[in-house]
Design a protein around this motif. Sequence first.
Motif, PDB file in Angstrom:
ATOM      1  N   ALA A 124      10.503  -5.402   3.661  1.00 49.58           N
ATOM      2  CA  ALA A 124       9.475  -5.426   2.292  1.00 49.58           C
ATOM      3  C   ALA A 124       9.785  -6.212   1.006  1.00 49.58           C
ATOM      4  CB  ALA A 124       9.443  -4.198   2.841  1.00 49.58           C
ATOM      5  N   VAL A 125      10.848  -6.890   0.832  1.00 47.27           N
ATOM      6  CA  VAL A 125      10.881  -6.784  -0.476  1.00 47.27           C
ATOM      7  C   VAL A 125      11.061  -8.780  -0.658  1.00 47.27           C
ATOM      8  CG1 VAL A 125      11.435  -4.405  -1.144  1.00 47.27           C
ATOM      9  CG2 VAL A 125      13.737  -6.685  -0.584  1.00 47.27           C
TER      10      VAL A 125
ATOM     11  N   ILE B 298       0.887  -1.948   6.214  1.00 46.09           N
ATOM     12  CA  ILE B 298       0.989  -0.805   6.309  1.00 46.09           C
ATOM     13  C   ILE B 298       2.136  -0.036   5.971  1.00 46.09           C
ATOM     14  CG2 ILE B 298       1.246   0.570   8.796  1.00 46.09           C
ATOM     15  CD1 ILE B 298       0.122  -1.277  10.468  1.00 46.09           C
ATOM     16  N   LEU B 299       3.211  -0.782   6.630  1.00 49.12           N
ATOM     17  CA  LEU B 299       5.017  -0.494   6.168  1.00 49.12           C
ATOM     18  C   LEU B 299       5.015  -0.652   4.741  1.00 49.12           C
ATOM     19  CD1 LEU B 299       7.171   0.280   8.911  1.00 49.12           C
ATOM     20  CD2 LEU B 299       6.431   1.617   7.337  1.00 49.12           C
ATOM     21  N   GLY B 300       4.796  -1.990   3.938  1.00 56.74           N
ATOM     22  CA  GLY B 300       5.292  -2.166   2.946  1.00 56.74           C
ATOM     23  C   GLY B 300       5.307  -1.990   2.019  1.00 56.74           C
ATOM     24  N   PRO B 301       3.965  -1.278   1.401  1.00 58.58           N
ATOM     25  CA  PRO B 301       3.262  -1.018   0.585  1.00 58.58           C
ATOM     26  C   PRO B 301       3.590   0.530   0.358  1.00 58.58           C
ATOM     27  CG  PRO B 301       1.026  -2.236   1.144  1.00 58.58           C
ATOM     28  CD  PRO B 301       2.771  -1.929   2.510  1.00 58.58           C
TER      29      PRO B 301
ATOM     30  N   MET C 176       2.485 -12.112  13.524  1.00 55.63           N
ATOM     31  CA  MET C 176       0.501 -11.743  12.971  1.00 55.63           C
ATOM     32  C   MET C 176       1.050  -9.742  12.622  1.00 55.63           C
ATOM     33  SD  MET C 176      -3.615 -11.704  13.508  1.00 55.63           S
ATOM     34  CE  MET C 176      -3.356 -13.160  13.098  1.00 55.63           C
ATOM     35  N   PHE C 177       1.536  -9.061  13.532  1.00 57.17           N
ATOM     36  CA  PHE C 177       1.834  -7.671  13.048  1.00 57.17           C
ATOM     37  C   PHE C 177       2.943  -7.566  12.873  1.00 57.17           C
ATOM     38  CE2 PHE C 177       3.944  -4.095  14.709  1.00 57.17           C
ATOM     39  CZ  PHE C 177       2.997  -3.237  14.548  1.00 57.17           C
ATOM     40  N   TYR C 178       3.849  -8.680  12.318  1.00 52.62           N
ATOM     41  CA  TYR C 178       5.240  -8.468  11.236  1.00 52.62           C
ATOM     42  C   TYR C 178       4.306  -8.904   9.723  1.00 52.62           C
ATOM     43  CZ  TYR C 178       8.782  -9.621   8.233  1.00 52.62           C
ATOM     44  OH  TYR C 178       9.956 -10.201   7.503  1.00 52.62           O
TER      45      TYR C 178
ATOM     46  N   PHE D   9       9.614   5.255  -1.733  1.00 57.28           N
ATOM     47  CA  PHE D   9      11.518   4.761  -2.011  1.00 57.28           C
ATOM     48  C   PHE D   9      11.331   4.087  -3.767  1.00 57.28           C
ATOM     49  CE2 PHE D   9      11.750   4.810   2.062  1.00 57.28           C
ATOM     50  CZ  PHE D   9      12.592   5.655   2.264  1.00 57.28           C
ATOM     51  N   ARG D  10      10.288   2.891  -4.366  1.00 54.68           N
ATOM     52  CA  ARG D  10      10.706   2.681  -5.563  1.00 54.68           C
ATOM     53  C   ARG D  10      11.902   1.306  -5.475  1.00 54.68           C
ATOM     54  NH1 ARG D  10       7.190   6.921  -9.792  1.00 54.68           N
ATOM     55  NH2 ARG D  10       5.532   6.600  -8.715  1.00 54.68           N
ATOM     56  N   PRO D  11      12.160   0.863  -4.720  1.00 57.63           N
ATOM     57  CA  PRO D  11      12.997   0.269  -4.534  1.00 57.63           C
ATOM     58  C   PRO D  11      13.107  -0.889  -5.519  1.00 57.63           C
ATOM     59  CG  PRO D  11      12.005  -0.779  -3.052  1.00 57.63           C
ATOM     60  CD  PRO D  11      10.573  -0.030  -2.912  1.00 57.63           C
TER      61      PRO D  11
END
Length: 239
Positions: free
Chosen positions: A52-53, A10-13, A1-3, A19-21
């Motif tokens: 994240a992507v 949290i991190l992904g957005p 769930m934390f993943y 970085f706007r990868p």
Amino acid sequence: MFYYLLKYVILGPLLRVVFRPRIEGLDHIPESGAAIIAGNHLSFADHFLMPAVLKRRITFLAKAEYFTGPGIRGRLTATFFRSAGQIPVDRSGKEAGQAAIREGLGVLSKDELLGIYPEGTRSHDGRLYKGKVGVAVMALKAQVPVIPCAMIGTFEAQPPGKVIPKVHPVTIRFGKPLDFSRYEGMENEKAILRAVTDEIMYAILKLSEQEYVDQYAAVAKAEEVAAAKERKFPRLPLS
């Protein structure tokens, strides 16, 4: 769930905003089934940007030092990596390498994605170094495709030693899956393992367009450290 909390809340957005990868070749990632994603490793940020992507969850083999650091920062880092489902890998010897392979095969046996950096450590100068054969062992034993991946721009955004990354354009490029089924049953042949690993590294090289060094990154780092010490404390000539 934390993943998934990290990835979507949290991190992904945050990573996408900072970085706007630019993502290329995402269609090469299979929608289901086991596969290895093998990439170059330029920055600590690589661990977070690639997951994240991706639409699917990916588990990385992470160095054991991330789980054993001292103090509050060390404990927080260890908790973070464990909660994100990352697997600690002891890189201190041959037996440690076998343990890492067993852990990786365990991930693949569940039809999941396994992330690995064949160089074994981050590049200290932005160049691509010789790959270790563990990735080939796992690909042949599990009979799964290997998808090459190039992280571009993460070295400039957060080179080794830099804690806070700076805003810099980043591209994440995935290549066509590599099929090694022709080598089925040959995972104990050293020449085959070397050939498979070199083919994977060449695919990464074509995607990343880095300068290639036919030497293990850890060896190159050690030589540079030794040379720096020699320059700082030169040996006196014997009289």
